[in-house]
Scaffold this motif. Structure first.
Motif, mmCIF file in Angstrom:
data_model
loop_
_atom_site.group_PDB
_atom_site.id
_atom_site.type_symbol
_atom_site.label_atom_id
_atom_site.label_comp_id
_atom_site.label_asym_id
_atom_site.label_seq_id
_atom_site.Cartn_x
_atom_site.Cartn_y
_atom_site.Cartn_z
ATOM 1 N N SER A 136 -0.084 1.630 2.083
ATOM 2 C CA SER A 136 1.075 1.474 1.213
ATOM 3 C C SER A 136 0.638 0.864 -0.123
ATOM 4 O O SER A 136 0.527 1.570 -1.120
ATOM 5 C CB SER A 136 2.154 0.622 1.887
ATOM 6 N N VAL A 137 0.357 -0.419 -0.136
ATOM 7 C CA VAL A 137 0.001 -1.087 -1.389
ATOM 8 C C VAL A 137 -1.037 -2.175 -1.134
ATOM 9 O O VAL A 137 -1.270 -2.578 0.000
ATOM 10 C CB VAL A 137 1.236 -1.759 -2.044
ATOM 11 N N HIS A 279 5.420 7.508 -0.177
ATOM 12 C CA HIS A 279 4.763 7.729 -1.466
ATOM 13 C C HIS A 279 5.475 8.756 -2.342
ATOM 14 O O HIS A 279 4.901 9.224 -3.334
ATOM 15 C CB HIS A 279 3.295 8.112 -1.242
ATOM 16 N N GLU A 284 8.392 4.918 -4.213
ATOM 17 C CA GLU A 284 7.348 4.179 -4.934
ATOM 18 C C GLU A 284 7.904 3.400 -6.126
ATOM 19 O O GLU A 284 7.460 2.275 -6.405
ATOM 20 C CB GLU A 284 6.261 5.140 -5.418
ATOM 21 N N LYS A 288 7.383 -0.643 -6.626
ATOM 22 C CA LYS A 288 6.862 -1.281 -7.832
ATOM 23 C C LYS A 288 7.866 -2.296 -8.380
ATOM 24 O O LYS A 288 7.504 -3.419 -8.741
ATOM 25 C CB LYS A 288 6.556 -0.227 -8.897
ATOM 26 N N SER A 291 8.185 -5.525 -6.382
ATOM 27 C CA SER A 291 7.034 -6.431 -6.521
ATOM 28 C C SER A 291 6.896 -6.943 -7.951
ATOM 29 O O SER A 291 5.918 -7.607 -8.281
ATOM 30 C CB SER A 291 5.744 -5.709 -6.122
ATOM 31 N N ALA A 295 2.405 -4.814 -7.415
ATOM 32 C CA ALA A 295 1.779 -4.034 -6.345
ATOM 33 C C ALA A 295 0.988 -2.865 -6.905
ATOM 34 O O ALA A 295 1.409 -2.208 -7.862
ATOM 35 C CB ALA A 295 2.841 -3.523 -5.378
ATOM 36 N N LEU A 297 -0.245 0.711 -5.701
ATOM 37 C CA LEU A 297 -0.045 1.699 -4.641
ATOM 38 C C LEU A 297 -1.373 2.310 -4.221
ATOM 39 O O LEU A 297 -2.243 2.585 -5.053
ATOM 40 C CB LEU A 297 0.922 2.781 -5.117
#
Length: 317
Positions: A136-137, A279, A284, A288, A291, A295, A297
């Motif tokens: 994921s990240v 994804h 996504e 982002k 976070s 983050a 990805l």
């Protein structure tokens, strides 16, 4: 948490499905409903539920465990999963120690809360074979302070709180070394402990606390290493952190966050589909945003993740 403020469309008891009885304590387990952009958390113990619907019987139900059920990427993820034939039930855990045992005991199908180093530690200590099936990240691990605004202000002999679980603790020590606040024996590694600190060459000492308490410790220490999810829950501003490691560097590879399932299910096409859907742009973008754009990805193949995990487990033994 009380459901007194829950919206009127909260599911009734007929729509709630109990998880199987788990071995040992159920401390820290909460319930979260994420559907239609609404999050409802109830203090009812070991339950997971989703909205009922005429078409639900045609969907493949997947129970996924997380410590971040309130994150804004879950509603579009759940919605996208449903559009692709998957009824995604999200089970929320309040700490890191519960979701792997729940998966091993078949209360969950998948979990998404941990990085590779954490999984390696769990598998070795509990003699399990939980397996990553997608990435994921990578998120930074940051140093925050309520007393100082710059790293240089941390005084000689200062005190820093760090998480006490082995994997986050080792990473925290490496972060503090990168920040120039302490030195570790032989440069440190992903298994370092406070016993590896070279006190005579270090500016600060450390106090290990539960990861969930690193924010609460801030008023009583010069600084605290706080995991990204706890920092964001506490509305700490990542841009004001005194220091953070770089999640884009190869050294961050052990800290890639992963989708995990049991080894027997590692080729399950539905579970793999979840990784693919995570994804998609609509998910996504929320990852982002949630976070605060910290983050990074990651779309590393499952085979590579499994190789990294095997190396980490070998080092643990």
């Amino acid at each position: 948490m009380s459901d007194s403020n829950a919206p009127e469309n909260t599911p009734n008891n007929d729509e709630i499905q109990a998880l199987p009885e788990r071995q040992g304590s159920n401390k820290g387990l909460k319930t979260a409903l994420i559907a239609g952009g609404v999050v409802v958390a109830l203090g009812l113990g070991a339950f997971a539920f989703t909205r009922g619907g005429d078409d639900d019987s045609k969907l493949t139900t997947v129970k996924i465990g997380t410590t971040e059920a309130a994150a804004p990427y879950w509603p579009p993820f759940v919605k996208l999963a449903k559009e692709n034939g998957i009824n995604l039930e999200v089970v929320s855990f309040s700490d890191y120690t519960q979701a792997n045992p729940a998966l091993a005991q078949k209360q969950l199908d998948v979990n998404l809360f941990q990085h590779l180093q954490f999984l390696a530690s769990y598998n070795v200590s509990d003699k399990q074979t939980l397996t990553p099936i997608g990435s994921s990240v990578v998120v930074p691990l940051s140093l925050y302070s309520k007393k100082h605004t710059q790293l240089s202000q941390v005084p000689q002999g200062g005190k820093v709180a760090i998480p006490n679980d082995p994997t986050n603790q080792a990473r925290a020590l490496l972060v503090l070394q990168q920040a120039g606040l302490l030195k570790l024996k032989n440069g440190g590694n992903t298994l370092s402990t406070p016993a590896d600190i070279l006190a005579s060459e270090s500016k600060v000492s450390v106090t290990a606390v539960d990861a969930a308490q690193t924010v609460a410790a801030l008023p009583s220490v010069d600084a605290s290493i706080v995991n990204n999810n706890f920092a964001l829950d506490a509305k700490l501003d990542p841009s004001k952190a005194l220091f953070a490691d770089d999640p884009a560097k190869p050294a961050a590879e052990p800290y890639i966050n992963i989708f995990v399932t049991r080894a027997a299910d590692k080729d399950n096409p539905t579970f793999k589909k979840l990784v693919e859907l995570y994804h998609k742009p609509q998910v996504e973008s929320q990852v982002k945003a949630s976070s605060k754009n910290t983050a990074v990805l990651v779309t590393k193949p499952a085979a590579d993740l499994q190789r990294i995990l095997a190396d980490l487990e070998k080092n643990q033994k």
